[in-house]
Design an enzyme around this catalytic site. Structure first.
Site, PDB file in Angstrom:
ATOM      1  N   ASP A 187       0.867  -1.162   0.000  1.00 31.28           N
ATOM      2  CA  ASP A 187       0.000   0.000   0.000  1.00 31.28           C
ATOM      3  C   ASP A 187       0.910   1.219   0.000  1.00 31.28           C
ATOM      4  O   ASP A 187       1.859   1.295   0.794  1.00 31.28           O
ATOM      5  CB  ASP A 187      -0.837  -0.030   1.291  1.00 31.28           C
ATOM      6  CG  ASP A 187      -2.181   0.618   1.124  1.00 31.28           C
ATOM      7  OD1 ASP A 187      -2.238   1.655   0.463  1.00 31.28           O
ATOM      8  OD2 ASP A 187      -3.163   0.096   1.675  1.00 31.28           O
ATOM      9  N   ASP A 198      -2.973   4.695  -2.387  1.00 36.47           N
ATOM     10  CA  ASP A 198      -3.961   5.300  -1.499  1.00 36.47           C
ATOM     11  C   ASP A 198      -4.457   6.651  -2.039  1.00 36.47           C
ATOM     12  O   ASP A 198      -3.638   7.483  -2.462  1.00 36.47           O
ATOM     13  CB  ASP A 198      -3.273   5.521  -0.141  1.00 36.47           C
ATOM     14  CG  ASP A 198      -4.227   5.918   0.953  1.00 36.47           C
ATOM     15  OD1 ASP A 198      -5.115   5.110   1.276  1.00 36.47           O
ATOM     16  OD2 ASP A 198      -4.078   7.037   1.488  1.00 36.47           O
ATOM     17  N   GLU A 217      -6.766   3.715  -5.471  1.00 36.55           N
ATOM     18  CA  GLU A 217      -7.980   3.980  -4.701  1.00 36.55           C
ATOM     19  C   GLU A 217      -8.471   5.358  -5.116  1.00 36.55           C
ATOM     20  O   GLU A 217      -7.764   6.346  -4.947  1.00 36.55           O
ATOM     21  CB  GLU A 217      -7.695   3.959  -3.190  1.00 36.55           C
ATOM     22  CG  GLU A 217      -8.974   4.103  -2.397  1.00 36.55           C
ATOM     23  CD  GLU A 217      -8.780   4.666  -0.994  1.00 36.55           C
ATOM     24  OE1 GLU A 217      -9.648   4.468  -0.147  1.00 36.55           O
ATOM     25  OE2 GLU A 217      -7.753   5.326  -0.752  1.00 36.55           O
ATOM     26  N   HIS A 256     -10.729  -2.330   4.739  1.00 33.18           N
ATOM     27  CA  HIS A 256     -10.507  -1.908   6.126  1.00 33.18           C
ATOM     28  C   HIS A 256     -11.223  -0.610   6.489  1.00 33.18           C
ATOM     29  O   HIS A 256     -11.151  -0.165   7.635  1.00 33.18           O
ATOM     30  CB  HIS A 256      -9.008  -1.745   6.355  1.00 33.18           C
ATOM     31  CG  HIS A 256      -8.439  -0.654   5.482  1.00 33.18           C
ATOM     32  ND1 HIS A 256      -8.377  -0.768   4.106  1.00 33.18           N
ATOM     33  CD2 HIS A 256      -7.952   0.566   5.778  1.00 33.18           C
ATOM     34  CE1 HIS A 256      -7.863   0.344   3.605  1.00 33.18           C
ATOM     35  NE2 HIS A 256      -7.598   1.167   4.597  1.00 33.18           N
ATOM     36  N   ASP A 257     -11.875   0.035   5.521  1.00 27.90           N
ATOM     37  CA  ASP A 257     -12.594   1.286   5.786  1.00 27.90           C
ATOM     38  C   ASP A 257     -14.107   1.094   5.771  1.00 27.90           C
ATOM     39  O   ASP A 257     -14.848   2.063   5.937  1.00 27.90           O
ATOM     40  CB  ASP A 257     -12.260   2.332   4.708  1.00 27.90           C
ATOM     41  CG  ASP A 257     -10.804   2.744   4.717  1.00 27.90           C
ATOM     42  OD1 ASP A 257     -10.198   2.761   5.799  1.00 27.90           O
ATOM     43  OD2 ASP A 257     -10.266   3.048   3.627  1.00 27.90           O
TER      44      ASP A 257
HETATM   45  C1  GLC Z   1      -7.575   5.730   2.391  1.00 30.25           C
HETATM   46  C2  GLC Z   1      -7.327   4.573   3.345  1.00 30.25           C
HETATM   47  C3  GLC Z   1      -7.793   4.970   4.701  1.00 30.25           C
HETATM   48  C4  GLC Z   1      -6.981   6.170   5.151  1.00 30.25           C
HETATM   49  C5  GLC Z   1      -7.074   7.307   4.126  1.00 30.25           C
HETATM   50  C6  GLC Z   1      -6.028   8.354   4.376  1.00 30.25           C
HETATM   51  O1  GLC Z   1      -8.908   6.005   2.221  1.00 30.25           O
HETATM   52  O2  GLC Z   1      -7.948   3.430   2.863  1.00 30.25           O
HETATM   53  O3  GLC Z   1      -7.697   3.928   5.642  1.00 30.25           O
HETATM   54  O4  GLC Z   1      -7.433   6.616   6.384  1.00 30.25           O
HETATM   55  O5  GLC Z   1      -6.863   6.850   2.813  1.00 30.25           O
HETATM   56  O6  GLC Z   1      -4.758   7.901   4.070  1.00 30.25           O
END
Ligand code: GLC
Length: 555
Positions: A98, A198, A254, A328-329
């Site tokens: 990641d 990310d 993402e 995980h979110d």
């Molecule tokens: C993404 C991650 C999340 C994190 C955010 C900031 O959305 O999946 O867990 O808090 O980015 O880095």
């Protein structure tokens, strides 16, 4: 390897902090992952995406990186990591890391030096605005409150789209971009197989830094940096400087609040940006007026229409999607879209089928393959997540009662996905011999990996089969997509076609029996590839039980 090998692959996401603790500190680690490689091999996944393990104060569980080049001692050592990579590769499993390059932790050396003085080259690694007597603009942090933080010593504000401890990097700065590319090459040189990037569509901010209007939902500044003006330029540069230099790697972005048009651009092979993207529109169908921190039953039709319009749109533009229900979110998919009381197995399997057989590359979030549920935490002390804790305060300030706020968190908190993996029915669910950093789900005596492996009809074996089918049938990995039965409430169905193969996928997402009329072309000798309730006979008028699903192939 074929150039689009990742279309035949399934990715498994590991949240290492909650996966397996090997050294008894209550905190999952790399050696724990190594211990469980055989389990992952048994499931049959091809690629592991591991969430950040770099040195970090862990304010946002590793998404606040303080040193990109080292492994956080909480997770182990670089040597442990290299061993993991070697052992995974020996088993034919790839590993992607990641990578968080929208921001760093404020404890990163760069930020510390940036704070020292305005003339330091590191100052220009971040995004600053001078103090003109008020905050620079009204953009909101995604974790609550303003996106700007004031530094008295410099009489300036820095931008943080996430927590105060996560300062946004200045992608306009060539030197910063080069540092980032160099660091990414460092990890690829080590032999990793790619990156999950990310919030990568937020890198390019509109230089006007204008106020947003707050007239509609999402008027919180995001239109000025989501899929921003130079984002495609940056990703093409990243591809040139980094990805293109390595063979057979995989990149997934993402994409926060993106759209189909940009997602095609991100992933259409000819543009040389990324292999695939995650979008989240289908996971906002239980947000009341766009507000995550509210309670609402999800709307099935909306869920299906969003997923299908992305399928059609990405297909038309030759883009490629990452397919997923959870990470995980997100709260646990079975608690959110399934029925854990009466149809636990059936809904867990049907959700898996619906996602895995669409056009794209499927992702499984740890524990999803055994139907792990939301833990139903009943006090704020049980929560750890910074976003949940921030919003707990904000909601109380808005006047909601403690009871109401806890009910919202039970359904919406990111901690729902972050409880330790339930390996068995023993102490701490077999995750650790010490009390874990976050409480274990209450149902671990029933729902755990040991039981799932023992029970031949478990969700685990259904997922295992879905993974295997993708390898066996090109119609799953490469076929076209067409939605069907879209006027039937509760039915999630589509056809996939690839040369002479046609696959019919039908899923009942409701607890009612449904009847569908099967098209004549499918009423010939075919093969049921997978189903929820075992045998199913394909006939003109087909009755579906609650949460029944099947995939039927004709040639
Ligand atoms: C993404 C991650 C999340 C994190 C955010 C900031 O959305 O999946 O867990 O808090 O980015 O880095």
């Amino acid at each position: 390897m074929k150039k689009d090998w990742w279309k035949k692959s399934v990715v498994y996401q590991i949240y290492p902090k909650s996966f397996k603790d090997s050294n008894g500190d209550g905190f999952g680690d790399i050696v724990g992952i190594i211990e469980k490689l055989d389990y992952l091999k048994k499931l049959g996944v091809d690629i592991l995406w591991i969430t950040p393990m770099y040195v970090s104060p862990q304010n946002d569980n590793g998404y606040d990186i303080a040193n990109y080049y080292e492994i956080d001692p909480k997770f182990g050592t670089m040597e442990n990591f290299e061993t993991l990579l070697k052992k995974a590769h020996e088993k034919g499993i790839k590993i992607i890391m990641d990578m968080v390059v929208n921001h760093t932790s404020t404890e990163h050396e760069w930020f510390k030096k940036a704070l020292e003085n305005k003339n330091s080259k590191y100052h220009n690694y971040y995004i600053w605005k001078e103090n003109k007597g008020k905050i620079p603009n009204n953009w909101a942090s995604k974790f609550g409150g303003s996106a700007w933080e004031y530094i008295e010593k410099l009489d300036e504000y820095y931008l943080h789209l996430f927590d105060i401890n996560q300062a946004d990097l200045n992608w306009e700065n060539n030197e910063l971009r080069e540092e980032i590319y160099k660091m990414m090459r460092f990890w690829l040189d080590k032999g990793i197989d790619g990156f999950r990037l990310d919030v990568v569509n937020l890198l390019s901010k509109d230089s006007s830094f204008k106020d947003d209007t707050y007239e509609k939902v999402n008027d919180d500044g995001r239109k000025y940096y989501t899929d921003g003006p130079k984002i495609h330029e940056y990703l093409q540069e990243m591809n040139r400087e980094v990805f293109s230099k390595y063979e057979d790697i995989i990149t997934v972005g993402e994409m926060s609040s993106t759209n189909i048009e940009n997602s095609i651009k991100y992933t259409n092979e000819e543009r040389k940006e990324l292999n695939m993207v995650f979008n989240f529109h289908h996971l906002k169908v239980d947000y009341l007026n766009g507000d995550k921190w509210s309670l609402m039953e999800y709307n099935f039709k909306e869920l299906r229409d969003i997923l299908f319009s992305w399928q059609e749109g990405m297909q038309a533009g030759q883009g490629w999607s990452a397919l997923f229900w959870s990470n995980h979110d997100q709260p646990r998919n079975i608690s959110r879209f399934g029925n854990t009381k009466e149809y636990f197995n059936e809904s867990g399997k049907t959700l898996g089928t619906a996602i895995h057989l669409m056009r794209g590359t499927p992702y499984i979030y740890q524990g999803e393959e055994i139907g792990m549920e939301n833990p139903d935490f009943d006090s704020i002390e049980m929560y750890r997540d910074i976003e949940s804790l921030n919003n707990y305060k904000i909601l109380l300030e808005k006047g909601l009662t403690e009871k109401q706020v806890l009910e919202i968190l039970k359904n919406k908190s990111r901690d729902n996905a972050r409880t330790p993996i339930q390996w068995n029915g023993e102490k701490n669910a077999g995750f650790s011999n010490k009390e874990p950093w976050i409480p274990v789900g209450k149902n671990y005596k029933n729902i755990n990996i040991e039981n799932a492996l023992r029970e031949k009809a478990s969700i685990f074996y259904h997922y295992k089969k879905l993974i295997k089918l993708r390898k066996e049938y090109d119609v799953i990995s490469h076929g076209s997509f067409k939605k069907i039965y879209e006027n039937q409430e509760g039915i999630f169905a589509y056809e996939r076609i690839y040369s002479s193969e046609e696959l019919l996928v039908v899923c009942n997402f409701s607890i009612e029996e449904k009847e569908i009329v099967i098209e004549d072309k499918f009423l010939k000798d075919g093969k049921v590839l997978i189903s929820t309730y075992g045998d199913i006979f394909i006939e003109k008028k087909l009755k579906l039980k609650p949460f029944e699903s099947f995939a039927y192939l004709i040639k």
